[in-house]
Write a protein that holds these residues in place. Structure first.
Motif, short mmCIF file in Angstrom:
data_model
loop_
_atom_site.label_atom_id
_atom_site.label_comp_id
_atom_site.label_asym_id
_atom_site.label_seq_id
_atom_site.Cartn_x
_atom_site.Cartn_y
_atom_site.Cartn_z
N GLN A 76 -6.65 -3.57 -3.72
CA GLN A 76 -5.83 -2.34 -3.77
C GLN A 76 -4.76 -2.48 -4.85
OE1 GLN A 76 -4.66 -0.76 0.06
NE2 GLN A 76 -2.67 -0.20 -0.71
N GLU A 135 -0.43 -3.21 -17.99
CA GLU A 135 -0.94 -2.83 -16.66
C GLU A 135 -2.45 -3.07 -16.57
OE1 GLU A 135 0.98 0.88 -16.73
OE2 GLU A 135 2.85 -0.09 -16.12
N LYS A 192 -8.43 1.77 -1.54
CA LYS A 192 -7.30 2.61 -1.93
C LYS A 192 -6.63 2.10 -3.19
CE LYS A 192 -5.62 3.88 2.68
NZ LYS A 192 -6.12 2.99 3.72
N SER A 250 -0.28 5.08 -3.40
CA SER A 250 0.01 6.52 -3.26
C SER A 250 0.78 7.07 -4.46
CB SER A 250 0.83 6.74 -1.99
OG SER A 250 1.95 5.85 -1.96
N ALA A 303 8.03 -1.96 -7.60
CA ALA A 303 6.93 -2.94 -7.71
C ALA A 303 7.51 -4.36 -7.77
CB ALA A 303 6.09 -2.66 -8.94
N ASN A 313 8.71 -5.59 -4.43
CA ASN A 313 7.59 -5.94 -3.55
C ASN A 313 6.86 -7.20 -4.05
OD1 ASN A 313 4.43 -5.48 -3.71
ND2 ASN A 313 5.09 -4.79 -1.68
N SER A 349 3.11 -0.13 10.68
CA SER A 349 2.33 -0.96 9.74
C SER A 349 1.39 -1.86 10.53
CB SER A 349 3.31 -1.80 8.90
OG SER A 349 2.63 -2.89 8.33
N GLN A 350 0.06 -1.63 10.35
CA GLN A 350 -0.86 -2.39 11.21
C GLN A 350 -1.10 -3.82 10.71
OE1 GLN A 350 -2.07 0.61 9.67
NE2 GLN A 350 -4.26 0.44 9.32
N HIS A 351 -0.81 -4.10 9.42
CA HIS A 351 -1.16 -5.44 8.90
C HIS A 351 0.02 -6.40 8.78
CE1 HIS A 351 -5.08 -3.82 7.93
NE2 HIS A 351 -4.54 -2.86 7.21
N LYS A 385 2.58 -11.82 3.10
CA LYS A 385 3.82 -11.06 2.92
C LYS A 385 4.98 -11.92 3.40
CE LYS A 385 3.62 -6.40 4.09
NZ LYS A 385 3.04 -5.18 4.76
N ASN A 442 7.75 -4.12 5.25
CA ASN A 442 7.86 -2.93 4.38
C ASN A 442 9.29 -2.36 4.42
OD1 ASN A 442 5.13 -3.38 4.26
ND2 ASN A 442 4.52 -1.49 5.31
N1 BYC Z 1 -0.35 3.57 -0.99
O1 BYC Z 1 -0.19 -2.19 7.37
P1 BYC Z 1 0.35 -1.74 6.07
C1 BYC Z 1 2.39 -1.20 -9.90
C2 BYC Z 1 -1.93 1.51 3.41
S1 BYC Z 1 1.04 -1.24 -8.85
C3 BYC Z 1 -1.57 3.61 -0.43
O2 BYC Z 1 1.82 -1.82 5.87
P2 BYC Z 1 -0.05 -3.85 4.11
C4 BYC Z 1 2.38 -0.45 -11.14
C5 BYC Z 1 -2.40 0.08 3.61
O3 BYC Z 1 -3.32 -0.31 2.60
C6 BYC Z 1 1.82 -1.28 -7.24
N2 BYC Z 1 -1.87 3.00 0.75
O4 BYC Z 1 -0.43 -2.52 4.89
C7 BYC Z 1 1.20 -0.18 -11.80
C8 BYC Z 1 -3.03 0.18 4.98
O5 BYC Z 1 -4.28 0.86 4.91
P3 BYC Z 1 -5.71 0.09 5.02
C9 BYC Z 1 0.89 -1.64 -6.17
C10 BYC Z 1 -0.87 2.30 1.32
O6 BYC Z 1 -1.17 -4.16 3.19
C11 BYC Z 1 1.21 0.61 -12.94
C12 BYC Z 1 -2.11 1.16 5.70
O7 BYC Z 1 -1.47 1.92 4.69
N3 BYC Z 1 1.46 -2.76 -5.44
O8 BYC Z 1 3.33 -1.78 -9.51
O9 BYC Z 1 0.41 -4.90 5.04
C13 BYC Z 1 2.40 1.16 -13.42
C14 BYC Z 1 -1.07 0.46 6.56
O10 BYC Z 1 -0.12 -0.25 5.77
C15 BYC Z 1 0.41 2.21 0.77
C16 BYC Z 1 0.75 -3.46 -4.57
O11 BYC Z 1 -0.40 -3.16 -4.31
C17 BYC Z 1 0.66 2.88 -0.44
N4 BYC Z 1 1.87 2.88 -1.04
O12 BYC Z 1 1.24 -3.42 3.23
C18 BYC Z 1 3.59 0.87 -12.78
C19 BYC Z 1 1.46 -4.67 -3.97
N5 BYC Z 1 1.17 1.45 1.58
O13 BYC Z 1 -5.80 -0.79 3.78
C20 BYC Z 1 3.61 0.06 -11.64
C21 BYC Z 1 0.59 -5.47 -3.06
C22 BYC Z 1 0.40 1.08 2.61
O14 BYC Z 1 -5.67 -0.71 6.29
N6 BYC Z 1 0.41 -4.83 -1.77
N7 BYC Z 1 -0.83 1.61 2.47
O15 BYC Z 1 -6.72 1.19 5.01
C23 BYC Z 1 1.29 -4.93 -0.75
O16 BYC Z 1 2.34 -5.55 -0.86
C24 BYC Z 1 0.91 -4.32 0.59
O17 BYC Z 1 -0.48 -4.08 0.57
C25 BYC Z 1 1.67 -3.00 0.88
C26 BYC Z 1 1.14 -2.44 2.22
C27 BYC Z 1 3.15 -3.29 1.06
C28 BYC Z 1 1.46 -1.96 -0.20
#
Ligand code: BYC
Length: 334
Positions: free
Chosen positions: A54, A89, A120, A123, A146, A149, A220-222, A232, A236
């Motif tokens: 994602q 990017e 996904k 958003s 970003a 996080n 937040s389920q994860h 993490k 969040n």
């Molecule tokens: N958008 O249990 P949760 C960038 C989903 S790129 C969509 O809290 P988790 C940049 C989540 O996937 C920035 N969906 O989940 C690039 C889950 O659904 P599924 C991207 C979202 O994973 C170009 C459900 O909601 N950064 O910086 O523990 C130009 C429940 O959520 C979103 C990353 O990807 C969302 N916003 O925590 C400029 C960072 N939020 O999968 C800039 C890495 C939640 O069960 N990711 N969901 O169907 C993370 O740190 C974590 O995955 C998150 C979510 C904090 C995003």
């Protein structure tokens, strides 16, 4: 660099193995890094594949909103900086797909899952970039969120993801500064019309940026599992609050007003309190009905189709080189 000797998932393993899981958790608790060929519970692997994929997709789709302004940047200097940022990017997406591949999935599978909607992307990239000020706000706020996080992800328990994040975070901090510098030019050195354009961009992006951090902790389920596995390091809501605390003074320096009548400094907690987030908007955008979801996926599909000849050429070149090397090795062995 991560793609050698991959640990392919062993489907013969029993569904649960409490002793191995306990040893695995002890390694996590001792802050050891988990590497691709180490044993890991299926849930840990799946969580990482989901999150890293994602994240990679977000970097790639995230090139579109700003890419929209490369041809219309207001000066050569701005154009060069934006071009470099958008290329970075693309590079982040590639490091992240490589990190995901160490978990036994291929980049082709992941891209296919993005394009057919099974996976996904963030958003935030479903909102349009209407004016040049949006480019400033994306750098300032989207990259700012970003970084907030992603800095903790440099300490993620999974080695390849943590190492990829170190380089990504260095580049993201340049992105944040180029965005904020655009905002300074518009708000402090610009005309009243430029400042109004910046205010309008802040008004449109503020709430979607707060949603980027994901659902509130109770929804937040994860988070619980990801915190236990040290994927993490913060929840969040914790990261969202840190971001608001860091960003409000920056907005005030610009002389901008945040579109939140409930935003106020709470002397007792030492934090900025903010109003309620409209989670129905978040759910709508994540489920595919945001302002630009369809356009973004259409653009990605088109780019993927147009790139087919490049992928075919690269594979043909690699096959030829391999055949040449094998032939040379055969001659040397004779
Ligand atoms: N958008 O249990 P949760 C960038 C989903 S790129 C969509 O809290 P988790 C940049 C989540 O996937 C920035 N969906 O989940 C690039 C889950 O659904 P599924 C991207 C979202 O994973 C170009 C459900 O909601 N950064 O910086 O523990 C130009 C429940 O959520 C979103 C990353 O990807 C969302 N916003 O925590 C400029 C960072 N939020 O999968 C800039 C890495 C939640 O069960 N990711 N969901 O169907 C993370 O740190 C974590 O995955 C998150 C979510 C904090 C995003």
């Amino acid at each position: 660099m991560y793609t050698q000797a991959l640990n392919v998932k062993d489907t013969a393993l029993p569904a649960a193995d409490p002793q191995r899981e306990a040893r695995f958790q002890a390694r996590i608790d001792a802050e050891e890094k988990i590497e691709p060929n180490d044993w890991m519970p299926d849930g840990y692997r799946q969580t990482l594949v989901r999150q890293i994929a994602q994240h990679a997709h977000s970097e790639i789709v995230g090139m579109h909103p700003e890419g929209n302004w490369i041809t219309r940047a207001p000066s050569l200097k701005r154009k060069v900086a934006l071009l470099a940022k958008v290329q970075d990017e693309g590079g982040h997406g590639l490091y992240l797909y490589s990190a995901a591949e160490t978990l036994g999935v291929s980049r082709e599978e992941l891209v296919e899952q993005l394009l057919d909607g099974r996976q996904k992307y963030s958003s935030i990239f479903n909102y349009p970039t209407m004016t040049w000020a949006d480019v400033g706000v994306i750098g300032w706020l989207v990259d700012g969120a970003a970084i907030m996080n992603q800095i903790p992800l440099c300490r993620c328990s999974f080695g390849p993801y943590a190492r990829a994040m170190i380089r990504i975070c260095k580049e993201e901090s340049f992105h944040q500064r180029q965005g904020y510098e655009i905002m300074v030019a518009l708000c402090r050195d610009g005309t009243p019309a430029q400042k109004a354009m910046a205010q309008d961009a802040l008004n449109r992006w503020w709430w979607p940026v707060l949603m980027m951090f994901g659902p509130s902790d109770q929804d937040s389920q994860h988070t619980d599992k990801s915190m236990r596995w040290k994927i993490k390091r913060f929840t969040n809501d914790e990261l969202r609050r840190k971001f608001v605390d860091a960003t409000v003074p920056q907005g005030r320096y610009l002389g901008l007003t945040f579109p939140d009548p409930d935003l106020k400094f709470d002397e007792t907690t030492g934090h900025w309190a903010f109003g309620a987030i409209d989670w129905s908007e978040f759910r709508r955008v994540v489920s595919g009905d945001g302002p630009c979801n369809r356009q973004r996926l259409r653009q990605r599909k088109r780019a993927h189709e147009r790139g087919a000849w490049v992928r075919a050429a690269v594979l043909a070149h690699a096959a030829k080189r391999r055949a040449r090397e094998q032939a040379a090795a055969g001659v040397a062995a004779e």
